[in-house]
Design a protein around this motif. Structure first.
Motif, PDB file in Angstrom:
ATOM      1  N   LYS A 125      -1.261  16.982   9.824  1.00 39.25           N
ATOM      2  CA  LYS A 125      -0.087  16.196  10.197  1.00 39.25           C
ATOM      3  C   LYS A 125      -0.478  14.725  10.334  1.00 39.25           C
ATOM      4  N   ILE A 126       0.343  13.841   9.793  1.00 40.85           N
ATOM      5  CA  ILE A 126       0.040  12.411   9.813  1.00 40.85           C
ATOM      6  C   ILE A 126       0.695  11.742  11.020  1.00 40.85           C
ATOM      7  N   GLU A 127      -0.076  10.922  11.714  1.00 37.37           N
ATOM      8  CA  GLU A 127       0.421  10.192  12.874  1.00 37.37           C
ATOM      9  C   GLU A 127       0.871   8.786  12.504  1.00 37.37           C
ATOM     10  N   SER A 128       0.025   8.053  11.748  1.00 41.07           N
ATOM     11  CA  SER A 128       0.355   6.661  11.440  1.00 41.07           C
ATOM     12  C   SER A 128      -0.417   6.148  10.239  1.00 41.07           C
ATOM     13  N   PHE A 129       0.073   5.026   9.699  1.00 40.92           N
ATOM     14  CA  PHE A 129      -0.652   4.254   8.694  1.00 40.92           C
ATOM     15  C   PHE A 129      -1.226   3.029   9.394  1.00 40.92           C
ATOM     16  N   GLU A 130      -2.437   2.665   9.041  1.00 41.65           N
ATOM     17  CA  GLU A 130      -3.074   1.537   9.707  1.00 41.65           C
ATOM     18  C   GLU A 130      -3.649   0.551   8.687  1.00 41.65           C
ATOM     19  N   GLY A 131      -3.844  -0.670   9.134  1.00 45.58           N
ATOM     20  CA  GLY A 131      -4.403  -1.718   8.293  1.00 45.58           C
ATOM     21  C   GLY A 131      -4.001  -3.071   8.841  1.00 45.58           C
ATOM     22  N   ASP A 132      -4.482  -4.118   8.225  1.00 44.37           N
ATOM     23  CA  ASP A 132      -4.088  -5.475   8.617  1.00 44.37           C
ATOM     24  C   ASP A 132      -2.886  -5.889   7.783  1.00 44.37           C
ATOM     25  N   GLU A 133      -3.091  -6.715   6.781  1.00 41.34           N
ATOM     26  CA  GLU A 133      -1.976  -7.111   5.915  1.00 41.34           C
ATOM     27  C   GLU A 133      -1.604  -5.980   4.956  1.00 41.34           C
ATOM     28  N   PHE A 134      -2.605  -5.207   4.521  1.00 41.41           N
ATOM     29  CA  PHE A 134      -2.381  -4.089   3.608  1.00 41.41           C
ATOM     30  C   PHE A 134      -2.875  -2.790   4.239  1.00 41.41           C
ATOM     31  N   GLY A 176       0.798  -1.220   0.000  1.00 38.99           N
ATOM     32  CA  GLY A 176       0.000   0.000   0.000  1.00 38.99           C
ATOM     33  C   GLY A 176       0.826   1.262   0.000  1.00 38.99           C
ATOM     34  N   VAL A 177       2.075   1.161   0.472  1.00 40.11           N
ATOM     35  CA  VAL A 177       2.991   2.299   0.453  1.00 40.11           C
ATOM     36  C   VAL A 177       3.980   2.108  -0.698  1.00 40.11           C
ATOM     37  N   SER A 178       4.071   3.113  -1.568  1.00 37.78           N
ATOM     38  CA  SER A 178       4.939   3.045  -2.747  1.00 37.78           C
ATOM     39  C   SER A 178       5.806   4.289  -2.826  1.00 37.78           C
ATOM     40  N   TYR A 179       6.918   4.164  -3.548  1.00 36.77           N
ATOM     41  CA  TYR A 179       7.805   5.304  -3.780  1.00 36.77           C
ATOM     42  C   TYR A 179       7.881   5.658  -5.259  1.00 36.77           C
ATOM     43  N   CYS A 180       6.957   5.126  -6.072  1.00 37.69           N
ATOM     44  CA  CYS A 180       7.042   5.355  -7.505  1.00 37.69           C
ATOM     45  C   CYS A 180       5.664   5.324  -8.153  1.00 37.69           C
ATOM     46  N   ILE A 224       4.934   6.017 -11.352  1.00 33.63           N
ATOM     47  CA  ILE A 224       5.008   5.374 -12.662  1.00 33.63           C
ATOM     48  C   ILE A 224       5.017   3.859 -12.516  1.00 33.63           C
ATOM     49  N   CYS A 225       5.754   3.369 -11.514  1.00 36.38           N
ATOM     50  CA  CYS A 225       5.875   1.918 -11.326  1.00 36.38           C
ATOM     51  C   CYS A 225       4.572   1.288 -10.858  1.00 36.38           C
ATOM     52  N   ASP A 226       3.917   1.900  -9.876  1.00 33.51           N
ATOM     53  CA  ASP A 226       2.835   1.225  -9.152  1.00 33.51           C
ATOM     54  C   ASP A 226       1.448   1.829  -9.334  1.00 33.51           C
ATOM     55  N   GLY A 227       1.369   2.982  -9.978  1.00 33.00           N
ATOM     56  CA  GLY A 227       0.077   3.628 -10.134  1.00 33.00           C
ATOM     57  C   GLY A 227      -0.971   2.749 -10.799  1.00 33.00           C
ATOM     58  N   PHE A 228      -0.543   1.969 -11.789  1.00 30.46           N
ATOM     59  CA  PHE A 228      -1.446   1.088 -12.534  1.00 30.46           C
ATOM     60  C   PHE A 228      -2.223   0.146 -11.620  1.00 30.46           C
ATOM     61  N   PHE A 229      -1.588  -0.306 -10.542  1.00 32.23           N
ATOM     62  CA  PHE A 229      -2.204  -1.280  -9.644  1.00 32.23           C
ATOM     63  C   PHE A 229      -3.292  -0.680  -8.766  1.00 32.23           C
ATOM     64  N   PHE A 230      -3.417   0.656  -8.780  1.00 35.81           N
ATOM     65  CA  PHE A 230      -4.399   1.308  -7.925  1.00 35.81           C
ATOM     66  C   PHE A 230      -5.524   1.964  -8.730  1.00 35.81           C
ATOM     67  N   ARG A 231      -5.707   1.538  -9.961  1.00 35.20           N
ATOM     68  CA  ARG A 231      -6.818   2.058 -10.757  1.00 35.20           C
ATOM     69  C   ARG A 231      -8.142   1.787 -10.055  1.00 35.20           C
ATOM     70  N   ASN A 232      -9.034   2.763 -10.138  1.00 32.46           N
ATOM     71  CA  ASN A 232     -10.363   2.664  -9.521  1.00 32.46           C
ATOM     72  C   ASN A 232     -10.301   2.581  -8.000  1.00 32.46           C
ATOM     73  N   LYS A 233      -9.183   3.017  -7.435  1.00 29.18           N
ATOM     74  CA  LYS A 233      -9.036   3.027  -5.984  1.00 29.18           C
ATOM     75  C   LYS A 233      -8.716   4.445  -5.510  1.00 29.18           C
ATOM     76  N   LYS A 234      -8.604   4.599  -4.207  1.00 27.57           N
ATOM     77  CA  LYS A 234      -8.345   5.909  -3.614  1.00 27.57           C
ATOM     78  C   LYS A 234      -6.914   5.966  -3.091  1.00 27.57           C
ATOM     79  N   VAL A 235      -6.145   6.945  -3.560  1.00 25.28           N
ATOM     80  CA  VAL A 235      -4.742   7.040  -3.156  1.00 25.28           C
ATOM     81  C   VAL A 235      -4.402   8.471  -2.739  1.00 25.28           C
ATOM     82  N   ILE A 264      -0.637   4.823  -0.751  1.00 26.73           N
ATOM     83  CA  ILE A 264       0.066   6.059  -0.410  1.00 26.73           C
ATOM     84  C   ILE A 264       1.362   6.097  -1.210  1.00 26.73           C
ATOM     85  N   PHE A 265       1.618   7.226  -1.866  1.00 27.55           N
ATOM     86  CA  PHE A 265       2.839   7.409  -2.635  1.00 27.55           C
ATOM     87  C   PHE A 265       3.699   8.465  -1.949  1.00 27.55           C
ATOM     88  N   ILE A 266       4.894   8.056  -1.531  1.00 29.44           N
ATOM     89  CA  ILE A 266       5.793   8.957  -0.809  1.00 29.44           C
ATOM     90  C   ILE A 266       6.581   9.803  -1.797  1.00 29.44           C
TER      91      ILE A 266
END
Length: 282
Positions: free
Chosen positions: A184-193, A125-129, A131-142, A210-212
Motif C-alpha cells: 500500500k502506498i502512503e505518499s510520493f516524496e521529492g523536492d521539485e521532482f 514525475g507523475v504522469s497519466y499517459c 505513450i505521451c511521457d514514456g520517452f522522457f524516462f528512458r534509462n530511468k526507473k519508473v 510514476i504512471f497512474i
C-alpha cells in the motif's frame, strides 16, 4: 464511409449511435459496462415515464434499440486512442480498431488514487499517459500504479521504452499474471521532482517516474493521451461537441454542463450528427 467508434453506452453514447447510424454511418459502440447510470436506482425525472423507470431498464432499452438498427457492440475496455493517417486507432484490451471519427461518451471518472502529494508531482514525475511521457524516462526507473487491464497495457507500452518498470498495485490484488509489488502506498516524496515512493509499512523506494493507471481508462485518461483540451476534469468542446482534434467528439458527463440524462441525450444527438457530417466529408 469509415467506421464511427463510440466509447461508452450510456445515454450520450447510445443517443449518438442512434442518430449517426440512421444517417448512414457504420457504428461500433465499445463499453466495458453500463457506466455510472447502472449504479442508480429509479429514474423519475426523465421525459415520458410517468411512473419512473429503473436505470438498468433505461440503459438496456437504449442498447436494444441501437442493436435493432444495426449498431455493433463490443464489450471491452478501451486503453488508448492513437493517430493514423486520416484515421484513428482505438486500442482495447483485446484488439485494435480503425475509425474515421470517435465520440468519447464514457463519463467523468478520474481514477486518481488518494496518495499524498500526487497532485504536487503531476508533470514533475507523475504522469497519466505512457505513450505521451514514456520517452522522457528512458534509462530511468519508473512504476505503473494499477492492478487491472489498463495498468497492464501501460506497463507493456513502457517496457518497449524503459528497461526498469515496476507495477505497484497499491494494496490491491493483481488481475493479471505479471510480477508486481502489492504494498500500500502512503505518499510520493521529492523536492521539485518526484524521487521516491513511501509505503504504508514505512519502507520506501526510489523512482524517477510514476504512471497512474488505476481502474479503467476513462474520459480524463483518454483526453490526456491524445492531447484533448480539458479543464476541471472535463473535455472542452464547441457547440458541435467537437474537440480541438478534428474527428474526435465528446458528449455527456465528460464535457461541461449538468450531469443529467436529458442533457446527455442531447449531447449525443449533436455529437452523432456532427460526427456523421465529418465522416461524409473525409
Amino acid at each position: 464511409m469509415k467506421e464511427l467508434i463510440i466509447i461508452g453506452q450510456g445515454p450520450a453514447g447510445i443517443s449518438a449511435a442512434l442518430y449517426s447510424i440512421r444517417g448512414g454511418a457504420n457504428v461500433t459502440v465499445i463499453a466495458k459496462d453500463g457506466g455510472a447510470l447502472m449504479k442508480a436506482g429509479k429514474i423519475e425525472n426523465y421525459y415520458g415515464f410517468a411512473n419512473g423507470i429503473s436505470a438498468q431498464q433505461l440503459v438496456e432499452d437504449g442498447i436494444n434499440q441501437a442493436k435493432s438498427l444495426g449498431v455493433k457492440f463490443l464489450q471491452d475496455e478501451v486503453c488508448s486512442i492513437e493517430f493514423g493517417v486520416n484515421e484513428f486507432f482505438v486500442k482495447t484490451t483485446k484488439q485494435t480498431l480503425s475509425a474515421g471519427a470517435v465520440i468519447i461518451a464514457c463519463g467523468t471518472a478520474r481514477n486518481v488514487p488518494p496518495i499524498k502529494n500526487i497532485q504536487k508531482f503531476e508533470g514533475r514525475g507523475v504522469s497519466y499517459c505512457a505513450i505521451c511521457d514514456g520517452f522522457f524516462f528512458r534509462n530511468k526507473k519508473v512504476a505503473v500504479i494499477g492492478n487491472a487491464a489498463y495498468a497492464k497495457s501501460e506497463y507493456e507500452v513502457l517496457k518497449n521504452i524503459i528497461q526498469d518498470v515496476t507495477i505497484l498495485t497499491n494494496g490491491e490484488k493483481p488481475l493479471f499474471d505479471l510480477p508486481c509489488d502489492t504494498r500500500k502506498i502512503e505518499s510520493f516524496e521529492g523536492d521539485e521532482f518526484l524521487s521516491s515512493v513511501v509505503f504504508s509499512d514505512g519502507s520506501s523506494e526510489t523512482f524517477d517516474g510514476i504512471f497512474i493507471a488505476c481502474g479503467s481508462a476513462g474520459a480524463f485518461e483518454l483526453s490526456k493521451k491524445i492531447g484533448l483540451e480539458s479543464s476541471n476534469n472535463k473535455i472542452i468542446t464547441d457547440e458541435n461537441r467537437a474537440t480541438n482534434i478534428p474527428g474526435i467528439f465528446a458528449a455527456g458527463d465528460c464535457i461541461p454542463g449538468l450531469q443529467q440524462i436529458a442533457k446527455a441525450v442531447y449531447d449525443g444527438m449533436i455529437a452523432g450528427t456532427q460526427a456523421l457530417k465529418f465522416l461524409k466529408k473525409s
